[in-house]
Scaffold this motif. Structure first.
Motif, PDB file in Angstrom:
ATOM      1  N   SER A   1      -2.265 -11.789   8.536  1.00 12.97           N
ATOM      2  CA  SER A   1      -1.497 -10.540   8.484  1.00 12.97           C
ATOM      3  C   SER A   1      -1.290 -10.021   7.071  1.00 12.97           C
ATOM      4  O   SER A   1      -0.979  -8.849   6.875  1.00 12.97           O
ATOM      5  CB  SER A   1      -0.130 -10.733   9.158  1.00 12.97           C
ATOM      6  N   SER A   2      -1.457 -10.877   6.069  1.00  9.42           N
ATOM      7  CA  SER A   2      -1.194 -10.463   4.693  1.00  9.42           C
ATOM      8  C   SER A   2      -1.945 -11.381   3.739  1.00  9.42           C
ATOM      9  O   SER A   2      -2.349 -12.500   4.116  1.00  9.42           O
ATOM     10  CB  SER A   2       0.300 -10.542   4.389  1.00  9.42           C
ATOM     11  N   PRO A   3      -2.146 -10.962   2.497  1.00  7.22           N
ATOM     12  CA  PRO A   3      -2.764 -11.861   1.514  1.00  7.22           C
ATOM     13  C   PRO A   3      -1.940 -13.121   1.273  1.00  7.22           C
ATOM     14  O   PRO A   3      -2.495 -14.180   0.974  1.00  7.22           O
ATOM     15  CB  PRO A   3      -2.879 -10.995   0.258  1.00  7.22           C
TER      16      PRO A   3
ATOM     17  N   LYS B   1      -3.825  -8.969  -4.792  1.00  2.55           N
ATOM     18  CA  LYS B   1      -2.697  -9.853  -4.472  1.00  2.55           C
ATOM     19  C   LYS B   1      -3.190 -11.265  -4.157  1.00  2.55           C
ATOM     20  O   LYS B   1      -2.616 -12.256  -4.649  1.00  2.55           O
ATOM     21  CB  LYS B   1      -1.930  -9.288  -3.274  1.00  2.55           C
ATOM     22  N   PHE B   2      -4.261 -11.372  -3.365  1.00  2.00           N
ATOM     23  CA  PHE B   2      -4.787 -12.687  -3.007  1.00  2.00           C
ATOM     24  C   PHE B   2      -5.214 -13.459  -4.259  1.00  2.00           C
ATOM     25  O   PHE B   2      -4.917 -14.652  -4.398  1.00  2.00           O
ATOM     26  CB  PHE B   2      -5.972 -12.538  -2.048  1.00  2.00           C
TER      27      PHE B   2
ATOM     28  N   THR C   1      -9.518  -2.159   0.170  1.00  2.00           N
ATOM     29  CA  THR C   1      -8.876  -3.473   0.176  1.00  2.00           C
ATOM     30  C   THR C   1      -8.495  -3.924  -1.234  1.00  2.00           C
ATOM     31  O   THR C   1      -8.194  -5.095  -1.438  1.00  2.00           O
ATOM     32  CB  THR C   1      -9.800  -4.540   0.798  1.00  2.00           C
ATOM     33  N   ASP C   2      -8.500  -2.999  -2.185  1.00  2.00           N
ATOM     34  CA  ASP C   2      -8.266  -3.368  -3.577  1.00  2.00           C
ATOM     35  C   ASP C   2      -6.934  -4.090  -3.759  1.00  2.00           C
ATOM     36  O   ASP C   2      -6.860  -5.146  -4.389  1.00  2.00           O
ATOM     37  CB  ASP C   2      -8.323  -2.128  -4.463  1.00  2.00           C
ATOM     38  N   SER C   3      -5.863  -3.508  -3.204  1.00  2.00           N
ATOM     39  CA  SER C   3      -4.542  -4.110  -3.388  1.00  2.00           C
ATOM     40  C   SER C   3      -4.454  -5.455  -2.669  1.00  2.00           C
ATOM     41  O   SER C   3      -3.807  -6.398  -3.158  1.00  2.00           O
ATOM     42  CB  SER C   3      -3.449  -3.168  -2.883  1.00  2.00           C
TER      43      SER C   3
END
Length: 376
Positions: free
Chosen positions: A316-318, A227-228, A221-223
Motif C-alpha cells: 500500500s505504500s513505500p 521515499k522507498f 512513481t517518482d515520489s
C-alpha cells in the motif's frame, strides 16, 4: 579403366547431391525465402534495418535441423544461443533477394517515418517479380502505447499478413523472457551466496539487501521510489540514485553473476502496460535474485512460480514495501520459504512457452507462419 570408373562414380555422387540440394532450393514451396528488410529512403539520415538487434539472419543457408550457435548483442552481449528449425527455411539480410522473396519482414518502427517522425516519407513496400508481391510480416519489440498510431493505421496494417510483437494478440507473440545462453534449468538454481555488506555509500546504517541495475523510475512513481530509496539501503548502479559503478565493459554473464549476489534486485519498467516486460526481469530470475518488480499489470502470467518476484503493487505504500524487504532480508529462512520455494518444482509449461517465444529464437516460428500462409 579404374580412372574412368572412379570418374563415373564421382559424377553419380555429384548428381545425387545436386538433386538433394534441389529439393531444398531457396524459394521453392517447401523452403521459403524470408528477407529481413533494410533501406534508406531519400531524405532520411540513416539506413533502417530489421532483425539486427535480436541477431536474426546472421547464419548462411537453410536452418533445417542445423544447430546454429549465435552470439547476441545489446542486452545479451557476450551470450551465445542455440538455434535450429524443424522445417526448411532461409532467412537473410541480402536485399538483392527481396524481389524473389516468399516473405519480407519489416521492423517498421526503425523507418525514419516513425522513428524520426518524418511522416511525409513514403514506406518502401517491397515488390516481387512477375507481379507477385511477397508475404509481409511486421516485427517490433515496442510498447503498444508508443506506436499505436502505426499499428492502428489501416493503410499500413491492411498490407501486413502477420505480426511478430510482444503483444499477446500478435500472430507470433515474442518475449524477452529468454535463457540468455544458459540451460533452462538455470532458473531453478540457487545463487551461491548473498552479500549484505558492500563498500558503497548508503542512506542508513546496517546491511544492504537490494541492488538496482536499471535506474528506471516508472511514470508517475517518482515520489514513491524516492521515499522507498530513503528507507532501504540500495546499491544503485544506474539512474538518479546511483552510488556504485558496475563492471565495464558490459558482459551479460558477468551482469547476471553480479545480480545473483543480492537478495533483491529492483526491476522497474519505463512503460506500464500489459505484456511489456524488459529483459532484465528474466536476467534477474536467472541470477538467483528476487526481482522487486513494478511494471506490467499482467506480470503474473509471465512468472515461473509463486513468490518469484516481490510485486510493488501488492504493497500500500513505500513504507510497507521497505518494512517487508528489511524484515525478509534479515530472515534467511523466511526469504527462502517465501521467494525460493518455486525452484523446488519443474518450470511450469506456461513459462517454458515464454522461453520458446524469446525474440532471439523467432526465426523458425516465422518460417512456420510463412509456410502456413503459402499453403492456404
Amino acid at each position: 579403366m579404374c580412372v574412368c570408373c572412379f570418374f563415373a562414380v564421382c559424377v553419380m555422387i555429384w548428381s545425387f547431391w545436386n538433386m538433394e540440394r534441389q529439393d531444398t532450393f531457396i524459394g521453392d514451396d517447401d523452403t521459403p525465402l524470408v528477407v529481413l528488410y533494410h533501406g534508406k529512403p531519400e531524405g532520411a539520415p540513416y539506413e533502417w534495418n530489421t532483425g539486427v538487434w535480436p541477431s536474426w539472419g546472421r547464419h548462411e543457408g537453410d536452418m533445417y535441423q542445423r544447430v546454429i550457435k549465435q552470439k547476441l548483442d545489446w542486452q545479451g552481449e557476450g551470450a551465445i544461443v542455440s538455434k535450429t528449425c524443424d522445417v526448411h527455411c532461409h532467412i537473410t539480410h541480402d536485399q538483392s533477394l527481396v524481389p524473389h522473396a516468399d516473405a519480407v519482414v519489416m521492423e517498421l518502427i526503425n523507418h525514419f517515418k516513425f522513428f524520426g517522425k518524418d511522416t511525409d516519407l513514403e514506406i518502401p513496400w517491397p515488390k516481387g517479380i512477375n507481379g507477385k508481391d511477397p508475404i509481409l510480416g511486421m516485427f517490433h519489440y515496442e510498447a503498444d502505447s508508443e506506436y499505436s498510431f502505426m499499428t492502428s493505421d489501416p493503410a499500413i496494417m491492411d498490407k501486413i499478413d502477420f505480426t511478430v510483437t510482444p503483444q499477446a494478440s500478435a500472430d507470433l507473440p515474442i518475449t524477452l523472457i529468454c535463457n540468455w545462453g544458459y540451460p533452462d534449468a538455470q532458473y531453478l538454481t540457487y545463487a551461491p551466496y548473498k552479500v549484505t555488506e558492500t563498500e558503497y555509500n548508503h542512506v542508513l546504517p546496517g546491511p544492504v539487501y537490494v541492488a538496482d541495475f536499471r535506474g528506471v523510475i516508472p511514470p508517475d512513481t517518482d515520489s514513491y521510489f524516492r521515499k522507498f530509496f530513503s528507507l532501504v539501503n540500495v546499491d544503485s548502479f544506474s539512474g538518479r540514485h546511483k552510488n556504485a559503478d558496475a563492471p565495464e565493459p558490459y558482459i551479460l554473464s558477468e551482469r547476471i553473476s553480479h545480480m545473483g549476489k543480492y537478495m533483491f534486485v529492483i526491476i522497474a519498467e519505463s512503460i506500464i502496460e500489459d505484456d511489456w516486460i524488459c529483459p532484465e526481469l528474466s536476467q534477474a530470475l536467472l541470477s538467483g535474485a528476487v526481482p522487486i518488480y513494478y511494471g506490467a499489470p499482467n506480470i503474473d502470467k509471465y512468472l515461473p512460480g509463486a513468490g518469484s518476484i516481490v510485486n510493488v503493487r501488492d504493497f500500500s505504500s513505500p513504507q510497507d514495501l521497505a518494512d517487508y524487504i528489511n524484515r525478509v532480508g534479515a530472515n534467511e529462512a523466511e526469504y527462502k520459504q517465501k521467494h525460493l520455494q518455486w525452484k523446488s518444482k519443474p518450470l511450469p509449461q506456461s513459462f517454458k512457452e515464454h522461453l520458446r517465444n524469446c525474440a532471439h529464437l523467432a526465426e523458425c516460428r516465422m518460417c512456420h507462419k510463412v509456410l502456413e500462409i503459402m499453403n492456404q
